[in-house]
Motif scaffolding. Structure first.
Motif, short mmCIF file in Angstrom:
data_model
loop_
_atom_site.label_atom_id
_atom_site.label_comp_id
_atom_site.label_asym_id
_atom_site.label_seq_id
_atom_site.Cartn_x
_atom_site.Cartn_y
_atom_site.Cartn_z
N UNK A 154 29.93 38.55 26.66
CA UNK A 154 30.48 38.69 25.31
C UNK A 154 30.89 40.29 25.13
N UNK A 155 31.73 40.39 24.19
CA UNK A 155 32.09 41.75 23.62
C UNK A 155 30.95 42.30 22.91
N UNK A 156 31.12 43.58 22.66
CA UNK A 156 29.96 44.28 21.87
C UNK A 156 29.96 43.57 20.53
N UNK A 157 30.84 43.01 19.82
CA UNK A 157 30.48 42.34 18.58
C UNK A 157 30.14 40.71 18.79
N UNK A 158 29.96 40.34 19.83
CA UNK A 158 29.60 39.00 20.15
C UNK A 158 30.29 38.20 20.62
N UNK A 159 31.97 38.26 20.44
CA UNK A 159 32.90 37.51 20.89
C UNK A 159 33.01 37.23 22.22
N UNK A 160 32.96 35.89 22.75
CA UNK A 160 32.90 35.32 24.26
C UNK A 160 34.15 36.07 24.94
N UNK A 161 33.96 36.61 26.04
CA UNK A 161 35.08 37.22 26.87
C UNK A 161 34.91 36.79 28.08
N UNK A 162 34.41 35.56 28.41
CA UNK A 162 34.04 34.94 29.56
C UNK A 162 35.41 34.59 30.47
N UNK A 163 36.53 34.16 29.50
CA UNK A 163 37.65 34.02 30.60
C UNK A 163 38.38 35.21 30.59
N UNK A 164 38.39 36.12 29.92
CA UNK A 164 38.88 37.55 30.23
C UNK A 164 38.60 38.19 31.69
N UNK A 165 37.24 38.24 31.38
CA UNK A 165 36.46 38.73 32.48
C UNK A 165 36.44 38.03 33.76
N UNK A 166 36.48 36.76 33.66
CA UNK A 166 36.74 36.05 34.87
C UNK A 166 38.07 36.12 35.56
N UNK A 167 39.11 36.04 34.47
CA UNK A 167 40.62 36.27 35.13
C UNK A 167 40.63 37.68 35.63
N UNK A 168 40.15 38.66 35.23
CA UNK A 168 40.12 40.16 35.78
C UNK A 168 39.50 40.23 36.86
N UNK A 169 38.16 39.67 37.07
CA UNK A 169 37.54 39.59 38.26
C UNK A 169 38.27 38.80 39.36
N UNK A 170 38.79 37.77 39.22
CA UNK A 170 39.67 36.85 40.16
C UNK A 170 40.86 37.82 40.47
N UNK A 171 41.67 38.54 39.58
CA UNK A 171 42.68 39.45 40.18
C UNK A 171 42.07 40.59 41.13
N UNK A 172 41.12 41.07 40.73
CA UNK A 172 40.42 41.87 41.58
C UNK A 172 40.17 41.59 42.92
N UNK A 173 39.30 40.51 42.84
CA UNK A 173 39.13 39.87 44.37
C UNK A 173 40.36 39.48 45.03
N UNK A 174 41.27 38.83 44.43
CA UNK A 174 42.71 38.71 45.06
C UNK A 174 43.36 39.72 45.46
N UNK A 175 43.53 41.00 45.08
CA UNK A 175 43.92 42.19 45.31
C UNK A 175 43.40 42.68 46.28
N UNK A 176 41.81 42.83 46.32
CA UNK A 176 41.39 43.54 47.22
C UNK A 176 41.41 42.72 48.86
#
Length: 310
Positions: A24-46
């Protein structure tokens, strides 16, 4: 110049359902989809090191031209009917709230995000793949959880699909050998013809009753294409049983329009854009603000490292 095409919605839906919502973000909002997509992009690019990277986008999740051909297309996913449109897609509220954040972060990073009004991401992928093949600008890796895109597989042109059945870090690499082993079809086009005959309840496509995946594959092995099967039907070819001929005849109306729905567009009117993997953030200040606002530091840092940014 390798090209990687991301089926963005497929990947952020997968991230939303696969990554704990405790992220979650600092205010408690879920960001699992954002984080998951960014981690996916990082993995694929690497892992794959593409020279060009495009986040392909559903500007229209249920295009009117497909609904006009087969009204049941994705009808079960409509959450709300809206006059003059094909409806609003049913999406979890916590995921829907994250999509604008994904858009903003991709823009700040400088990753090309491409959609076309009236077309799905599949059509963007189909068009970019067709262009790359015509220009000899491969290889092309398509990253998607949608089997519909198996139709684009083409060994000679270097087009394959990375299908994350077990996760993005261990995808099925779908090439013509894989299509033959799993579906008993010889090419991406044969897969599309098989899918037309088989149908797909998840997309509201009825298929030909009584002709499933195995029978469709056998008919394609004998007659080559859907057009060849229909010609054999009309010619009374003895290779078709009376029951098969009857079923194909009864489904004639469906079979006339289904290819428009099943086959991805190869000629969507794409905007002008730069597909190159960015060498630096497009907007460093915006990226920093988004990273802090949504608590994305580790994921953004992984993308930065994957792109080789200092």
């Amino acid at each position: 110049m390798s090209l990687m095409l991301l089926d963005s919605a497929s990947l952020y839906f997968r991230a939303y359902f696969g990554v704990p919502d405790s992220l979650r973000s600092p205010d408690g909002t879920p960001v699992n989809a954002v984080r998951g997509l960014l981690d996916t992009i990082a993995w694929l690019a690497t892992t794959h090191g593409p020279d060009r990277l495009v986040a392909c986008w559903d500007d229209d999740w249920r295009p009117a031209f497909r609904v006009a051909a087969i009204p049941s297309y994705k009808a079960h996913r409509v959450a709300q009917e809206v006059p003059g449109t094909t409806g609003i897609e049913e999406v979890p509220a916590d995921l829907l709230a994250q999509v604008p954040v994904i858009v903003d972060v991709l823009a700040a990073l400088g990753i090309a995000r491409v959609g076309v009004p009236g077309y799905e991401a599949d059509d963007v992928i189909g068009t970019l793949t067709a262009r790359a093949v015509a220009e000899g600008a491969g290889p092309v890796d398509i990253v998607t959880g949608d089997r519909d895109l198996f139709q684009l597989v083409d060994d000679a042109a270097g087009v394959r699909v990375l299908y994350p059945a077990r996760g993005v870090r261990d995808p099925d690499v779908v090439d013509e050998e894989r299509l033959a082993a799993r579906y008993d079809v010889a090419s991406g086009q044969a897969y599309a013809d098989m899918a037309t005959l088989r149908g797909d309840p998840s997309d509201g496509l009825p298929g030909v009753p009584g002709i499933g995946e195995k029978t469709a594959a056998k008919l394609l092995a004998r007659y080559g294409t859907l057009a060849g099967i229909l010609a054999a039907r009309d010619d009374g070819d003895p290779g078709l049983t009376a029951t098969q001929r009857r079923r194909l005849q009864e489904a004639d109306e469906y079979l006339r329009v289904a290819p428009v729905v099943v086959q991805v567009a190869r000629d969507a009117p794409l905007p002008v854009f730069d597909p190159a993997v960015p060498q630096a953030p497009a907007d460093a200040d915006a990226l920093e603000a988004l990273t802090a606002r949504w608590g994305l530091r580790s994921s953004v840092d992984r993308v930065r490292a994957a792109f080789g940014w200092a």
